[in-house]
Design a protein around this motif. Sequence first.
Motif, PDB file in Angstrom:
ATOM      1  N   MET A 157       0.850  -1.187   0.000  1.00 61.24           N
ATOM      2  CA  MET A 157       0.000   0.000   0.000  1.00 61.24           C
ATOM      3  C   MET A 157       0.885   1.236   0.000  1.00 61.24           C
ATOM      4  N   ASN A 158       0.454   2.242  -0.683  1.00 55.35           N
ATOM      5  CA  ASN A 158       1.169   3.500  -0.751  1.00 55.35           C
ATOM      6  C   ASN A 158       0.855   4.309   0.509  1.00 55.35           C
ATOM      7  N   ASN A 159       1.847   4.446   1.393  1.00 53.10           N
ATOM      8  CA  ASN A 159       1.648   5.173   2.641  1.00 53.10           C
ATOM      9  C   ASN A 159       1.370   6.654   2.388  1.00 53.10           C
ATOM     10  N   THR A 160       1.872   7.183   1.278  1.00 56.78           N
ATOM     11  CA  THR A 160       1.624   8.583   0.926  1.00 56.78           C
ATOM     12  C   THR A 160       0.126   8.810   0.720  1.00 56.78           C
ATOM     13  N   THR A 161      -0.554   7.875   0.093  1.00 54.79           N
ATOM     14  CA  THR A 161      -1.996   7.979  -0.122  1.00 54.79           C
ATOM     15  C   THR A 161      -2.730   8.001   1.209  1.00 54.79           C
ATOM     16  N   LEU A 162      -2.342   7.140   2.121  1.00 52.08           N
ATOM     17  CA  LEU A 162      -2.960   7.087   3.445  1.00 52.08           C
ATOM     18  C   LEU A 162      -2.720   8.389   4.211  1.00 52.08           C
ATOM     19  N   ASN A 163      -1.502   8.892   4.155  1.00 49.03           N
ATOM     20  CA  ASN A 163      -1.177  10.160   4.823  1.00 49.03           C
ATOM     21  C   ASN A 163      -2.013  11.307   4.248  1.00 49.03           C
ATOM     22  N   ARG A 164      -2.163  11.327   2.920  1.00 50.81           N
ATOM     23  CA  ARG A 164      -2.937  12.380   2.263  1.00 50.81           C
ATOM     24  C   ARG A 164      -4.412  12.317   2.673  1.00 50.81           C
ATOM     25  N   LYS A 165      -4.961  11.105   2.715  1.00 47.58           N
ATOM     26  CA  LYS A 165      -6.365  10.937   3.110  1.00 47.58           C
ATOM     27  C   LYS A 165      -6.586  11.431   4.539  1.00 47.58           C
ATOM     28  N   ALA A 166      -5.655  11.112   5.436  1.00 46.87           N
ATOM     29  CA  ALA A 166      -5.776  11.540   6.831  1.00 46.87           C
ATOM     30  C   ALA A 166      -5.690  13.069   6.931  1.00 46.87           C
ATOM     31  N   TYR A 167      -4.756  13.656   6.202  1.00 43.41           N
ATOM     32  CA  TYR A 167      -4.591  15.109   6.235  1.00 43.41           C
ATOM     33  C   TYR A 167      -5.839  15.816   5.704  1.00 43.41           C
ATOM     34  N   LYS A 168      -6.391  15.324   4.605  1.00 43.34           N
ATOM     35  CA  LYS A 168      -7.602  15.926   4.032  1.00 43.34           C
ATOM     36  C   LYS A 168      -8.778  15.823   4.992  1.00 43.34           C
ATOM     37  N   TYR A 169      -8.906  14.687   5.662  1.00 39.41           N
ATOM     38  CA  TYR A 169      -9.992  14.504   6.622  1.00 39.41           C
ATOM     39  C   TYR A 169      -9.827  15.477   7.800  1.00 39.41           C
ATOM     40  N   ALA A 170      -8.593  15.650   8.272  1.00 38.66           N
ATOM     41  CA  ALA A 170      -8.331  16.587   9.368  1.00 38.66           C
ATOM     42  C   ALA A 170      -8.690  18.015   8.952  1.00 38.66           C
ATOM     43  N   LEU A 171      -8.337  18.391   7.724  1.00 35.86           N
ATOM     44  CA  LEU A 171      -8.688  19.729   7.225  1.00 35.86           C
ATOM     45  C   LEU A 171     -10.201  19.911   7.137  1.00 35.86           C
ATOM     46  N   LYS A 172     -10.887  18.883   6.681  1.00 40.46           N
ATOM     47  CA  LYS A 172     -12.344  18.930   6.565  1.00 40.46           C
ATOM     48  C   LYS A 172     -12.981  19.138   7.950  1.00 40.46           C
ATOM     49  N   LEU A 173     -12.492  18.419   8.943  1.00 41.40           N
ATOM     50  CA  LEU A 173     -13.013  18.585  10.302  1.00 41.40           C
ATOM     51  C   LEU A 173     -12.711  19.982  10.835  1.00 41.40           C
ATOM     52  N   GLN A 174     -11.509  20.475  10.539  1.00 42.43           N
ATOM     53  CA  GLN A 174     -11.127  21.813  10.992  1.00 42.43           C
ATOM     54  C   GLN A 174     -12.043  22.873  10.386  1.00 42.43           C
ATOM     55  N   MET A 175     -12.338  22.740   9.100  1.00 41.78           N
ATOM     56  CA  MET A 175     -13.224  23.711   8.437  1.00 41.78           C
ATOM     57  C   MET A 175     -14.627  23.676   9.039  1.00 41.78           C
ATOM     58  N   ARG A 176     -15.061  22.504   9.477  1.00 38.81           N
ATOM     59  CA  ARG A 176     -16.383  22.361  10.101  1.00 38.81           C
ATOM     60  C   ARG A 176     -16.368  22.718  11.588  1.00 38.81           C
ATOM     61  N   LYS A 177     -15.187  23.087  12.080  1.00 42.78           N
ATOM     62  CA  LYS A 177     -14.993  23.401  13.494  1.00 42.78           C
ATOM     63  C   LYS A 177     -15.344  22.210  14.388  1.00 42.78           C
ATOM     64  N   GLN A 178     -14.998  21.011  13.901  1.00 42.73           N
ATOM     65  CA  GLN A 178     -15.135  19.778  14.681  1.00 42.73           C
ATOM     66  C   GLN A 178     -13.732  19.372  15.088  1.00 42.73           C
ATOM     67  N   TYR A 179     -13.520  19.214  16.382  1.00 40.73           N
ATOM     68  CA  TYR A 179     -12.169  19.003  16.877  1.00 40.73           C
ATOM     69  C   TYR A 179     -12.035  17.768  17.765  1.00 40.73           C
ATOM     70  N   PRO A 180     -12.080  16.564  17.191  1.00 48.91           N
ATOM     71  CA  PRO A 180     -11.732  15.397  17.995  1.00 48.91           C
ATOM     72  C   PRO A 180     -10.258  15.513  18.386  1.00 48.91           C
ATOM     73  N   ALA A 181      -9.847  14.782  19.396  1.00 47.21           N
ATOM     74  CA  ALA A 181      -8.449  14.867  19.834  1.00 47.21           C
ATOM     75  C   ALA A 181      -7.500  14.537  18.691  1.00 47.21           C
ATOM     76  N   THR A 182      -7.763  13.449  17.971  1.00 46.60           N
ATOM     77  CA  THR A 182      -6.893  13.070  16.857  1.00 46.60           C
ATOM     78  C   THR A 182      -7.687  12.364  15.765  1.00 46.60           C
ATOM     79  N   ILE A 183      -7.076  12.329  14.596  1.00 49.15           N
ATOM     80  CA  ILE A 183      -7.551  11.471  13.512  1.00 49.15           C
ATOM     81  C   ILE A 183      -6.322  10.724  12.993  1.00 49.15           C
TER      82      ILE A 183
END
Length: 121
Positions: free
Chosen positions: A1-27
């Motif tokens: 598996m391409n770890n870069t793809t996984l890292n990118r997906k996690a980063y995009k999800y974190a940005l999406k939560l940030q834009m929605r002002k949803q702040y779980p401790a971590t993703i």
Amino acid sequence: MNNTTLNRKAYKYALKLQMRKQYPATIIGAGKSYFKKVERSQPISPLILTNKLREKLISIGDLFSKQNGNFIGCCSEVNAANYVLLKLPYLNLNEIIFSPAIRPRTMQKIPTCKNCQITFS
């Protein structure tokens, strides 16, 4: 598996939560082969927890009790890994690949907690 793809997906999800002002401790993103899942930290339902993961978590302490500074079974690693194990039940816990954990409020990378180090090592 391409770890870069996984890292990118996690980063995009974190940005999406940030834009929605949803702040779980971590993703975090977890995966193996073509199964990938990005999840947030929150208590996992004991009804969907795989036996393999449950047994390892209980070896640390009671589910949802505080151990080593964190609550057992509430980490984003547990939530994401459980999805992967549901799809690929033959995997060992140490075969699951993780992205870095990200705190959506600050977009900082967060070190893996002691409970998850024990669980997934």
